[in-house]
Design a protein around this motif. Structure first.
Motif, PDB file in Angstrom:
ATOM      1  N   VAL A 107       0.720  -0.984  -0.074  1.00  0.00           N
ATOM      2  CA  VAL A 107      -0.090   0.124  -0.098  1.00  0.00           C
ATOM      3  C   VAL A 107       1.037   1.086   0.054  1.00  0.00           C
ATOM      4  N   VAL A 108       0.906   2.002  -1.060  1.00  0.00           N
ATOM      5  CA  VAL A 108       1.901   3.007  -1.221  1.00  0.00           C
ATOM      6  C   VAL A 108       1.177   4.467  -0.989  1.00  0.00           C
ATOM      7  N   HIS A 109      -0.156   4.327  -0.943  1.00  0.00           N
ATOM      8  CA  HIS A 109      -0.841   5.695  -0.359  1.00  0.00           C
ATOM      9  C   HIS A 109      -2.337   5.479  -0.311  1.00  0.00           C
ATOM     10  N   VAL A 110      -2.776   6.351   0.952  1.00  0.00           N
ATOM     11  CA  VAL A 110      -4.141   6.231   1.401  1.00  0.00           C
ATOM     12  C   VAL A 110      -4.556   7.732   1.093  1.00  0.00           C
ATOM     13  N   SER A 111      -5.905   7.545   0.626  1.00  0.00           N
ATOM     14  CA  SER A 111      -6.436   8.833   0.397  1.00  0.00           C
ATOM     15  C   SER A 111      -7.803   8.829   0.795  1.00  0.00           C
ATOM     16  N   GLY A 112      -8.249  10.072   0.935  1.00  0.00           N
ATOM     17  CA  GLY A 112      -9.927  10.115   1.124  1.00  0.00           C
ATOM     18  C   GLY A 112     -10.696  10.328  -0.106  1.00  0.00           C
ATOM     19  N   THR A 113      -9.952  10.550  -1.021  1.00  0.00           N
ATOM     20  CA  THR A 113     -10.695  10.765  -2.464  1.00  0.00           C
ATOM     21  C   THR A 113     -10.201  10.109  -3.539  1.00  0.00           C
ATOM     22  N   MET A 114     -11.001   9.776  -4.383  1.00  0.00           N
ATOM     23  CA  MET A 114     -10.257   9.086  -5.532  1.00  0.00           C
ATOM     24  C   MET A 114      -9.359   9.600  -6.467  1.00  0.00           C
ATOM     25  N   ARG A 115      -9.730  11.038  -6.523  1.00  0.00           N
ATOM     26  CA  ARG A 115      -8.862  11.913  -7.299  1.00  0.00           C
ATOM     27  C   ARG A 115      -7.175  11.917  -6.996  1.00  0.00           C
ATOM     28  N   LYS A 116      -7.270  12.076  -5.610  1.00  0.00           N
ATOM     29  CA  LYS A 116      -5.640  12.154  -4.909  1.00  0.00           C
ATOM     30  C   LYS A 116      -5.013  10.803  -5.232  1.00  0.00           C
ATOM     31  N   ALA A 117      -5.652   9.666  -4.967  1.00  0.00           N
ATOM     32  CA  ALA A 117      -5.311   8.299  -5.429  1.00  0.00           C
ATOM     33  C   ALA A 117      -4.893   8.204  -6.705  1.00  0.00           C
ATOM     34  N   GLU A 118      -5.611   8.943  -7.693  1.00  0.00           N
ATOM     35  CA  GLU A 118      -5.134   8.500  -9.212  1.00  0.00           C
ATOM     36  C   GLU A 118      -3.996   9.673  -9.514  1.00  0.00           C
ATOM     37  N   GLU A 119      -3.745  10.495  -8.883  1.00  0.00           N
ATOM     38  CA  GLU A 119      -2.719  11.565  -9.089  1.00  0.00           C
ATOM     39  C   GLU A 119      -1.728  11.045  -8.539  1.00  0.00           C
ATOM     40  N   GLU A 120      -1.475  10.449  -7.266  1.00  0.00           N
ATOM     41  CA  GLU A 120      -0.449   9.435  -6.804  1.00  0.00           C
ATOM     42  C   GLU A 120       0.278   8.537  -7.589  1.00  0.00           C
ATOM     43  N   ALA A 121      -0.752   7.845  -8.278  1.00  0.00           N
ATOM     44  CA  ALA A 121      -0.681   6.539  -9.364  1.00  0.00           C
ATOM     45  C   ALA A 121       0.116   7.259 -10.253  1.00  0.00           C
ATOM     46  N   ILE A 122      -0.257   8.254 -11.001  1.00  0.00           N
ATOM     47  CA  ILE A 122       0.197   8.926 -12.039  1.00  0.00           C
ATOM     48  C   ILE A 122       1.771   9.473 -11.733  1.00  0.00           C
ATOM     49  N   ARG A 123       1.673  10.151 -10.489  1.00  0.00           N
ATOM     50  CA  ARG A 123       3.203  10.689 -10.035  1.00  0.00           C
ATOM     51  C   ARG A 123       4.021   9.570 -10.012  1.00  0.00           C
ATOM     52  N   ARG A 124       3.710   8.332  -9.414  1.00  0.00           N
ATOM     53  CA  ARG A 124       4.461   7.245  -9.192  1.00  0.00           C
ATOM     54  C   ARG A 124       4.905   6.497 -10.605  1.00  0.00           C
ATOM     55  N   ALA A 125       4.033   6.405 -11.457  1.00  0.00           N
ATOM     56  CA  ALA A 125       4.329   5.908 -12.777  1.00  0.00           C
ATOM     57  C   ALA A 125       5.276   6.771 -13.551  1.00  0.00           C
ATOM     58  N   ARG A 126       5.076   8.047 -13.406  1.00  0.00           N
ATOM     59  CA  ARG A 126       6.013   9.106 -14.087  1.00  0.00           C
ATOM     60  C   ARG A 126       7.193   9.035 -13.649  1.00  0.00           C
ATOM     61  N   ASN A 127       7.492   9.000 -12.128  1.00  0.00           N
ATOM     62  CA  ASN A 127       8.544   8.781 -11.589  1.00  0.00           C
ATOM     63  C   ASN A 127       9.291   7.567 -11.770  1.00  0.00           C
ATOM     64  N   LEU A 128       8.667   6.300 -12.013  1.00  0.00           N
ATOM     65  CA  LEU A 128       9.319   5.082 -12.411  1.00  0.00           C
ATOM     66  C   LEU A 128       9.993   5.124 -13.712  1.00  0.00           C
ATOM     67  N   ILE A 129       9.084   5.854 -14.700  1.00  0.00           N
ATOM     68  CA  ILE A 129       9.790   5.870 -15.955  1.00  0.00           C
ATOM     69  C   ILE A 129      10.867   6.717 -16.250  1.00  0.00           C
ATOM     70  N   PHE A 130      10.881   7.753 -15.445  1.00  0.00           N
ATOM     71  CA  PHE A 130      12.034   8.860 -15.381  1.00  0.00           C
ATOM     72  C   PHE A 130      13.279   7.931 -14.951  1.00  0.00           C
ATOM     73  N   ALA A 131      13.021   7.202 -14.001  1.00  0.00           N
ATOM     74  CA  ALA A 131      14.072   6.355 -13.130  1.00  0.00           C
ATOM     75  C   ALA A 131      14.780   5.279 -14.114  1.00  0.00           C
ATOM     76  N   ALA A 132      13.631   4.605 -14.904  1.00  0.00           N
ATOM     77  CA  ALA A 132      14.460   3.652 -15.980  1.00  0.00           C
ATOM     78  C   ALA A 132      14.843   4.401 -16.867  1.00  0.00           C
ATOM     79  N   GLU A 133      14.633   5.510 -17.558  1.00  0.00           N
ATOM     80  CA  GLU A 133      15.192   6.253 -18.627  1.00  0.00           C
ATOM     81  C   GLU A 133      16.569   6.721 -18.281  1.00  0.00           C
TER      82      GLU A 133
END
Length: 188
Positions: free
Chosen positions: A115-141
């Motif tokens: 569990v990498v993030h707990v949020s009270g709204t779906m929007r914040k959870a989605e934003e965190e998922a996008i941020r983590r995916a973007r950071n993972l892509i940058f790290a791999a690149e």
């Protein structure tokens, strides 16, 4: 009218047993590999409910059975999903996810449900998922996902981009174990 408070848990599936199995791929890519397409939201729900029932018995099963547990988002490509549950039961679900140790499909790989993030709204959870995916892509690149002494270091605590640095890193403030670190404020 009473509003039902909910929590959204962003869960990442990691494969640490895959480290070093393929020398042609960086460890960061192996740990964050896609999950099988056989894993569906319905199968995830059944598995989480069974794990809660095994850990917490009838109390846990009854607490999450009131229609409050749903998988709102599932991405096999990024090995992430978002679970919605009530605020009173999210710790039970979190504990059950922590104890799951393999993908719940036939001959499923050993993995970690984190569990990498707990949020009270779906929007914040989605934003965190996008941020983590973007950071993972940058790290791999940027080659930060290569063979290192600590292949999980990029995932657990180290910033992967310069704009994720803390304020002390940006301002050049050194940590001197002062009273401010402990949360105490002096009058001067």
């Amino acid at each position: 009218m009473v509003r039902i408070k909910e929590r959204y848990l962003l869960v990442k599936i990691l494969y640490p047993n895959e480290i070093g199995t393929r020398p042609d791929l960086p460890d960061l890519v192996l740990v964050n590999q896609p999950t099988t397409d056989q894993l569906t939201p319905a199968l995830l729900l059944r598995t989480i409910r069974a794990e809660v029932a095994s850990l917490f018995g009838d109390y846990g099963a009854g607490a999450i059975e009131a229609g409050s547990l749903t998988v709102k988002y599932h991405s096999p490509a990024t090995s992430t999903f978002i679970v919605r549950t009530t605020r009173s039961t999210y710790r039970l679900v979190w504990a059950a996810l922590s104890f799951m140790n393999s993908v719940p499909v036939k001959n499923g790989k050993p993995c970690i449900f984190r569990v990498v993030h707990v949020s009270g709204t779906m929007r914040k959870a989605e934003e965190e998922a996008i941020r983590r995916a973007r950071n993972l892509i940058f790290a791999a690149e940027n080659g930060r996902g290569g063979q290192t002494d600590d292949p999980l270091g990029n995932l657990f605590g180290q910033p992967t981009r310069s704009d994720d640095a803390t304020a002390t890193d940006l301002l050049g403030i050194e940590d001197d174990d002062s009273d401010a670190e402990m949360g105490e404020v002096s009058d001067g």
